[in-house]
Design an enzyme around this catalytic site. Structure first.
Site, PDB file in Angstrom:
ATOM      1  N   GLU A   1      10.081   1.092  10.602  1.00  0.00           N
ATOM      2  CA  GLU A   1      10.989   2.245  10.436  1.00  0.00           C
ATOM      3  C   GLU A   1      10.158   3.467  10.758  1.00  0.00           C
ATOM      4  OE1 GLU A   1      14.105   2.225   9.538  1.00  0.00           O
ATOM      5  OE2 GLU A   1      14.486   0.476   8.279  1.00  0.00           O
TER       6      GLU A   1
ATOM      7  N   LYS B   1       0.846  -1.193   0.000  1.00  0.00           N
ATOM      8  CA  LYS B   1       0.000   0.000   0.000  1.00  0.00           C
ATOM      9  C   LYS B   1       0.880   1.241   0.000  1.00  0.00           C
ATOM     10  CE  LYS B   1      -1.903   2.700   3.105  1.00  0.00           C
ATOM     11  NZ  LYS B   1      -1.919   3.989   2.377  1.00  0.00           N
TER      12      LYS B   1
ATOM     13  N   CYS C   1      13.436  11.059   6.528  1.00  0.00           N
ATOM     14  CA  CYS C   1      13.304  10.411   7.834  1.00  0.00           C
ATOM     15  C   CYS C   1      14.517  10.644   8.716  1.00  0.00           C
ATOM     16  CB  CYS C   1      13.045   8.928   7.644  1.00  0.00           C
ATOM     17  SG  CYS C   1      13.943   8.220   6.283  1.00  0.00           S
TER      18      CYS C   1
ATOM     19  N   GLU D   1       9.403  15.951  15.916  1.00  0.00           N
ATOM     20  CA  GLU D   1       9.858  15.958  14.528  1.00  0.00           C
ATOM     21  C   GLU D   1       9.003  16.936  13.723  1.00  0.00           C
ATOM     22  OE1 GLU D   1       8.732  12.222  12.633  1.00  0.00           O
ATOM     23  OE2 GLU D   1      10.564  12.319  11.441  1.00  0.00           O
TER      24      GLU D   1
HETATM   25  P1  NAP Z   1       1.910   7.667   8.781  1.00  0.00           P
HETATM   26  O1  NAP Z   1       0.742   8.516   9.022  1.00  0.00           O
HETATM   27  O2  NAP Z   1       2.353   6.753   9.835  1.00  0.00           O
HETATM   28  O3  NAP Z   1       1.591   6.883   7.435  1.00  0.00           O
HETATM   29  C1  NAP Z   1       2.440   5.949   6.873  1.00  0.00           C
HETATM   30  C2  NAP Z   1       1.638   4.907   6.129  1.00  0.00           C
HETATM   31  O4  NAP Z   1       0.809   4.181   7.042  1.00  0.00           O
HETATM   32  C3  NAP Z   1       0.679   5.485   5.087  1.00  0.00           C
HETATM   33  O5  NAP Z   1       0.638   4.639   3.970  1.00  0.00           O
HETATM   34  C4  NAP Z   1      -0.640   5.481   5.837  1.00  0.00           C
HETATM   35  O6  NAP Z   1      -1.777   5.500   5.011  1.00  0.00           O
HETATM   36  C5  NAP Z   1      -0.535   4.182   6.590  1.00  0.00           C
HETATM   37  N1  NAP Z   1      -1.464   4.054   7.729  1.00  0.00           N
HETATM   38  C6  NAP Z   1      -2.103   5.036   8.404  1.00  0.00           C
HETATM   39  N2  NAP Z   1      -2.886   4.505   9.362  1.00  0.00           N
HETATM   40  C7  NAP Z   1      -2.748   3.172   9.293  1.00  0.00           C
HETATM   41  C8  NAP Z   1      -3.302   2.075  10.029  1.00  0.00           C
HETATM   42  N3  NAP Z   1      -4.154   2.251  11.025  1.00  0.00           N
HETATM   43  N4  NAP Z   1      -2.932   0.830   9.695  1.00  0.00           N
HETATM   44  C9  NAP Z   1      -2.052   0.618   8.702  1.00  0.00           C
HETATM   45  N5  NAP Z   1      -1.513   1.609   7.970  1.00  0.00           N
HETATM   46  C10 NAP Z   1      -1.846   2.869   8.265  1.00  0.00           C
HETATM   47  O7  NAP Z   1       3.176   8.526   8.442  1.00  0.00           O
HETATM   48  P2  NAP Z   1       3.260   9.760   7.453  1.00  0.00           P
HETATM   49  O8  NAP Z   1       2.796  10.961   8.153  1.00  0.00           O
HETATM   50  O9  NAP Z   1       2.642   9.438   6.161  1.00  0.00           O
HETATM   51  O10 NAP Z   1       4.818   9.790   7.195  1.00  0.00           O
HETATM   52  C11 NAP Z   1       5.694  10.545   7.952  1.00  0.00           C
HETATM   53  C12 NAP Z   1       6.369   9.703   9.011  1.00  0.00           C
HETATM   54  O11 NAP Z   1       7.112   8.647   8.455  1.00  0.00           O
HETATM   55  C13 NAP Z   1       7.338  10.498   9.810  1.00  0.00           C
HETATM   56  O12 NAP Z   1       7.138  10.291  11.181  1.00  0.00           O
HETATM   57  C14 NAP Z   1       8.689   9.974   9.399  1.00  0.00           C
HETATM   58  O13 NAP Z   1       9.684  10.091  10.344  1.00  0.00           O
HETATM   59  C15 NAP Z   1       8.385   8.574   9.076  1.00  0.00           C
HETATM   60  N6  NAP Z   1       9.391   8.033   8.183  1.00  0.00           N
HETATM   61  C16 NAP Z   1      10.309   7.160   8.675  1.00  0.00           C
HETATM   62  C17 NAP Z   1      11.272   6.634   7.850  1.00  0.00           C
HETATM   63  C18 NAP Z   1      12.273   5.658   8.352  1.00  0.00           C
HETATM   64  O14 NAP Z   1      12.958   5.062   7.571  1.00  0.00           O
HETATM   65  N7  NAP Z   1      12.390   5.434   9.634  1.00  0.00           N
HETATM   66  C19 NAP Z   1      11.286   6.979   6.516  1.00  0.00           C
HETATM   67  C20 NAP Z   1      10.360   7.876   6.043  1.00  0.00           C
HETATM   68  C21 NAP Z   1       9.403   8.374   6.886  1.00  0.00           C
HETATM   69  P3  NAP Z   1      -2.401   6.877   4.439  1.00  0.00           P
HETATM   70  O15 NAP Z   1      -1.885   6.958   3.078  1.00  0.00           O
HETATM   71  O16 NAP Z   1      -3.864   6.727   4.476  1.00  0.00           O
HETATM   72  O17 NAP Z   1      -1.920   7.978   5.329  1.00  0.00           O
END
Ligand code: NAP
Ligand code: MG
Length: 517
Positions: A288, A212, A322, A419
């Site tokens: 991650e 996804k 990230c 963050e």
């Molecule tokens: P997010 O809200 O956690 O979303 C990430 C993914 O999870 C999206 O595809 C989202 O779908 C999905 N998701 C949301 N709720 C879910 C649920 N209940 N069950 C399963 N999947 C679900 O994060 P974001 O705001 O998009 O991304 C930013 C974050 O990612 C930041 O905190 C950043 O630090 C982190 N990040 C970490 C790394 C690393 O390598 N550690 C790399 C890049 C980013 P939707 O499309 O519907 O939102």
């Protein structure tokens, strides 16, 4: 020709099955881009089963690029069934590892042939600066597939001396086996690269997958699906479902036939996913998650490099990175010079259309994110940090945010702890020579993704890198990730690595076989 025959044979098809794709076509960036927009299930592009779709937006001007299928729970179940069938009974499960490697190399070659098109799609869907998209978002994705393609025929177990059952003898050996159907859920900051980091390791290990993409950036994942089919990856091995986290993501976490879930995203969602994975069928997870990576700059650093890389540590990919340095600790005696040089350099940054080859800084990924960043800056000001530069939306269409610098940031402040995931430099001073003091402050966070240190003193660098609580430490460099080096966090930045040999192990299980003879 021979290749096509080989591909058909691998796909288990006697006659070439025409891949029918209803593209959205656009003239952009001096080329024609052809974008699939439907769910990719069992080797076919098709509408979501309830016929729903949604608009994906170009953050450069807020315009609609096209409609994209909005997958339902029923689509997840069909995709998982296809992935299970492909794993259990399809040609993928029976294939020699070296042939599997050939297919992944072929896929990487096709991605390279289409790199300009992929980078253009990435640029319009995510706001990535085109030149960076070409080099990093797409370039590193290609490298990732090549790197893991090379692993396919090198996945080995061990022979282990165990106690003998005399008078007989025993031998134990281990085998590394794929897990089965894996789910992959990714964020929007590097849409194709996040896909590549997880999918390449997952496929090299011999699994099948349902992925996804983030709702706001689905297009390069769907283009990738097309290329995977053209590379001859058998049907059902790769399934891509654009849709919401709450529905598609949740169903993937809950699904009884999925054995592993690889997730990149925020810490709160990571916790929810882990809980669902545990309660459903105890599927393996790797997470991650977020970060607030400290970067320590000592007065004995190479100042030119510290300024250049300090800026990159924050502003790379508009801060949607990230491992972005969430907090810079600068030694008091060079603090003011460092800040004035950073501001001088920011003024030279060209903000504008990401497709323009001279642009340095593009729009934030989507509107809600930009609004959150503006709020973040308001909070910083309210709490009494000094806003030295930026903090506002750029006066032009689209979701552009000024590169921003805060100084005098104190440890208790919101912006010191949380963050931003945007182009916001958060700077604190530390007393000259206070190495242990700054280390204590740098580690005083529940995150532990990355970190950095700038100093010419090798002993200090070694001392600091030993004590920093983070999965990655950069010494006199930053953002230097490589496909061969493991990447992932400590503490609440998650566990389980992407990239390198470690990533492969995330998608394998170990079987111990004991023989008596
Ligand atoms: P997010 O809200 O956690 O979303 C990430 C993914 O999870 C999206 O595809 C989202 O779908 C999905 N998701 C949301 N709720 C879910 C649920 N209940 N069950 C399963 N999947 C679900 O994060 P974001 O705001 O998009 O991304 C930013 C974050 O990612 C930041 O905190 C950043 O630090 C982190 N990040 C970490 C790394 C690393 O390598 N550690 C790399 C890049 C980013 P939707 O499309 O519907 O939102
Ligand atoms: Mg978009």
């Amino acid at each position: 020709d021979f290749i096509q025959m080989f591909v058909r044979k691998l796909r288990g098809e006697d006659e070439e099955e025409e891949l029918l794709i209803d593209y959205v076509t656009k003239e952009v960036n001096n080329m024609t881009v052809k974008m699939p927009y439907q769910c990719f299930i069992n080797g076919k592009f098709e509408d979501a089963d309830n016929g729903k779709n949604y608009d994906t937006i170009n953050p450069t001007d807020g315009s609609v690029i096209c409609k994209v299928s909005y997958a339902s729970v029923g689509d997840v179940d069909r995709a998982v069934a296809a992935a299970k069938e492909a794993f259990d009974n399809g040609p993928w499960g029976k294939m020699n590892p070296r042939d599997r490697g050939s297919l992944l190399y072929k896929l990487a070659d096709l991605m390279e042939e289409h790199q300009e098109e992929l980078a253009t799609i990435e640029s319009i869907d995510s706001g990535a600066v085109y030149t960076l998209a070409l080099k990093t978002h797409v370039g590193m994705s290609i490298q990732t597939f090549r790197y893991f393609a090379g692993w396919c025929d090198k996945i080995q177990g061990k022979t282990i001396p165990i106690n003998q059952a005399r008078p007989n003898r025993n031998l134990t050996f281990t085998k590394k086996e794929p897990l089965g159907v894996c789910a992959i859920i990714i964020p929007w900051n590097y849409p194709l690269m996040m896909l590549a980091w997880k999918s390449a390791a997952c496929l090299a290990a011999g699994n099948t997958l349902v992925l996804k993409p983030a709702q706001v950036t689905p297009l390069t994942a769907l283009k990738f699906a097309e290329l995977s089919a053209k590379a001859g990856i058998p049907k059902g091995v790769i399934n891509i479902l654009p849709g919401s986290g709450g529905m598609v993501g949740q169903r993937l976490s809950d699904h009884p036939d999925i054995r592993k879930l690889g997730f990149t995203g925020s810490t709160p969602i990571g916790k929810e996913i882990m809980k669902s994975c545990a309660l459903s069928n105890l599927k393996k997870v790797s997470l991650e998650l977020g970060g607030k990576s400290p970067l320590i700059i000592f007065s004995d650093c190479d100042m030119d490099k510290a300024v250049r890389m300090g800026m990159g540590s924050v502003f790379f990919n508009k801060g949607e990175n990230c491992i972005a340095a969430g907090r810079l600790f600068v030694e008091e005696s060079i603090h003011d010079e460092f800040i004035s040089r950073v501001v001088e350099e920011i003024k030279k940054m060209k903000i504008g259309d990401p497709l323009d080859r001279s642009t340095d800084h593009g729009p934030q990924n989507h509107k809600a994110h930009m609004e959150k960043l503006l709020e973040y800056c308001e909070t910083g000001v309210k709490e009494g940090a000094t806003l030295v530069y930026g903090g506002k939306q750029v006066d032009r269409p689209g979701f552009f945010m000024e590169p921003t610098v805060f100084t005098e940031v104190e440890d208790h402040m919101f912006i010191a702890k949380e963050e931003s995931f945007g182009p916001v430099m958060v700077v604190s001073k530390f007393k000259d020579g206070d190495v242990d003091g700054v280390l204590q402050r740098a580690n005083d966070t529940e995150y532990g993704l990355a970190s950095g240190v700038f100093t010419r003193d090798i002993n200090k660098a070694m001392y600091v890198s030993e004590r920093l609580e983070a999965g990655t430490v950069f010494v006199n460099t930053y953002n230097k990730t490589d496909v061969a080096s493991p990447f992932g966090g400590f503490k609440q930045s998650g566990f389980g690595k992407d990239l390198g040999e470690d990533a492969l192990l995330e998608y394998l299980k170990t079987k111990a076989v004991t023989v008596e003879y």
